[in-house]
Design an enzyme around this catalytic site. Sequence first.
Site, PDB file in Angstrom:
ATOM      1  N   ASP A  63       0.839  -1.192   0.000  1.00 50.59           N
ATOM      2  CA  ASP A  63       0.000   0.000   0.000  1.00 50.59           C
ATOM      3  C   ASP A  63       0.874   1.241   0.000  1.00 50.59           C
ATOM      4  O   ASP A  63       1.770   1.381   0.835  1.00 50.59           O
ATOM      5  CB  ASP A  63      -0.908  -0.011   1.241  1.00 50.59           C
ATOM      6  CG  ASP A  63      -1.825   1.200   1.273  1.00 50.59           C
ATOM      7  OD1 ASP A  63      -2.849   1.180   0.580  1.00 50.59           O
ATOM      8  OD2 ASP A  63      -1.497   2.176   1.986  1.00 50.59           O
ATOM      9  N   TYR A  68       2.939  10.249  -0.231  1.00 50.66           N
ATOM     10  CA  TYR A  68       4.003   9.717   0.622  1.00 50.66           C
ATOM     11  C   TYR A  68       5.352  10.086   0.007  1.00 50.66           C
ATOM     12  O   TYR A  68       5.874   9.385  -0.866  1.00 50.66           O
ATOM     13  CB  TYR A  68       3.901   8.199   0.757  1.00 50.66           C
ATOM     14  CG  TYR A  68       2.637   7.693   1.420  1.00 50.66           C
ATOM     15  CD1 TYR A  68       1.762   8.536   2.087  1.00 50.66           C
ATOM     16  CD2 TYR A  68       2.300   6.338   1.362  1.00 50.66           C
ATOM     17  CE1 TYR A  68       0.609   8.060   2.686  1.00 50.66           C
ATOM     18  CE2 TYR A  68       1.144   5.860   1.958  1.00 50.66           C
ATOM     19  CZ  TYR A  68       0.302   6.720   2.612  1.00 50.66           C
ATOM     20  OH  TYR A  68      -0.846   6.242   3.186  1.00 50.66           O
ATOM     21  N   GLN A 186     -10.351   1.934   3.753  1.00 50.02           N
ATOM     22  CA  GLN A 186      -9.096   2.035   4.508  1.00 50.02           C
ATOM     23  C   GLN A 186      -9.224   3.105   5.593  1.00 50.02           C
ATOM     24  O   GLN A 186      -9.118   4.299   5.319  1.00 50.02           O
ATOM     25  CB  GLN A 186      -7.905   2.363   3.602  1.00 50.02           C
ATOM     26  CG  GLN A 186      -6.600   2.365   4.385  1.00 50.02           C
ATOM     27  CD  GLN A 186      -5.357   2.496   3.532  1.00 50.02           C
ATOM     28  OE1 GLN A 186      -4.347   3.018   4.005  1.00 50.02           O
ATOM     29  NE2 GLN A 186      -5.403   2.018   2.316  1.00 50.02           N
ATOM     30  N   ARG A 219       1.590   4.056  14.805  1.00 49.35           N
ATOM     31  CA  ARG A 219       2.800   4.832  14.515  1.00 49.35           C
ATOM     32  C   ARG A 219       3.972   4.436  15.393  1.00 49.35           C
ATOM     33  O   ARG A 219       4.753   5.274  15.863  1.00 49.35           O
ATOM     34  CB  ARG A 219       2.481   6.333  14.614  1.00 49.35           C
ATOM     35  CG  ARG A 219       1.464   6.744  13.537  1.00 49.35           C
ATOM     36  CD  ARG A 219       0.880   8.092  13.726  1.00 49.35           C
ATOM     37  NE  ARG A 219      -0.028   8.211  14.846  1.00 49.35           N
ATOM     38  CZ  ARG A 219      -1.266   7.700  14.893  1.00 49.35           C
ATOM     39  NH1 ARG A 219      -1.739   6.978  13.892  1.00 49.35           N
ATOM     40  NH2 ARG A 219      -2.029   7.899  15.944  1.00 49.35           N
ATOM     41  N   GLN A 296      12.518  -4.502  10.511  1.00 51.56           N
ATOM     42  CA  GLN A 296      11.174  -4.187  10.998  1.00 51.56           C
ATOM     43  C   GLN A 296      10.109  -5.132  10.436  1.00 51.56           C
ATOM     44  O   GLN A 296       8.960  -5.085  10.865  1.00 51.56           O
ATOM     45  CB  GLN A 296      10.831  -2.734  10.660  1.00 51.56           C
ATOM     46  CG  GLN A 296      11.672  -1.728  11.430  1.00 51.56           C
ATOM     47  CD  GLN A 296      11.473  -0.301  10.962  1.00 51.56           C
ATOM     48  OE1 GLN A 296      11.041  -0.053   9.838  1.00 51.56           O
ATOM     49  NE2 GLN A 296      11.791   0.654  11.825  1.00 51.56           N
TER      50      GLN A 296
END
Length: 338
Positions: A63, A68, A186, A219, A296
């Site tokens: 996504d 961004y 979303q 976040r 991550q």
Amino acid sequence: MTGATAGASTTADTLIVPGLKRPVARIALGTWAIGGWMWGGPDDRQAIATIHEALDVGIDLIDTAPVYGFGHSEEVVGEALSGGRRDKVAIATKVGLDWHDDHKPFRNTSATRINKEIEESLRRLRTDHIDLYQVHWPDTAVPMEETARALEKLVTQGKVLALGVSNFSIPQIEEFRKFAPLSAIQPPYNLFEREIERDILPYAIENRLAVLAYGPLCRGLLSGRMTPETKFGSDDLRGSDPKFQPPRFAQYLAAVAALRDFARERHGRSLLALAIRWVLDQGPTIALWGARKPEQIAGVRDALGWSLSEQDRKDIDAILVRTVRDPVGPEFMAPPGR
């Protein structure tokens, strides 16, 4: 994989999104941070390695969005998927945020903007079609019919396979569906931000719409890596998030500590796995796992193949009530209209 679903809470590892060519894994890669903007700047080498690592662990939906990094995230995704990887992945990107030279986004879902954005996204992503094309934010300055019909035309042209909306209310979703088919919604959704449980989530379940939950780790807060000494730079989104400011930050960190203990003692899992599993157990959801470094991605598989019990969910709710006395939602992220 343990099967596919499109309408009920399940431990299945895949979800059917209407319009896509095949079921997709219920954990997808979110690439806001990869774009760099509001996340401390980009690191393309690490970003590409992160995308490749995600593919290696079974993630097959990525996504992204033009805003961004103002095109940069899409460019990095396109580069990472070049060389034979594109056909293995469904790409979800967005449309309807514009910006001037000062890089301050504003909403613009006009047909003119949509037709311009689709060509730019296809170029940056190095592809001839977008699997899931989502309106990033509703734009009250443009009739919904204009927006929806412009997007439906892209589907008939083969440039887009399925349509979605992000950050829409139920009335806005209903209005959109008068003019074009909808496959996905979303919204923000995580253990700390649960506003969609009032209306959006039940609506999605009833209408068999996929829910791409963004911010499932809030976040990074639910990664368990933050401490009271954690600081955020001026170009970091979390610097303006009320959750990361006193006195709320201490409350949320207390919740994180209690949830970490619960995950370990009850299930032998990490907090991160618990947070993702919780999202997956709420309905026809896909958790957007945000990452910008390969390490991550570690832990993705730990969130799959098991489920929380009803008692688990009650105990988790009790932890939140006890620790977070002054909760706040994600409203601060909304961009302005024109």
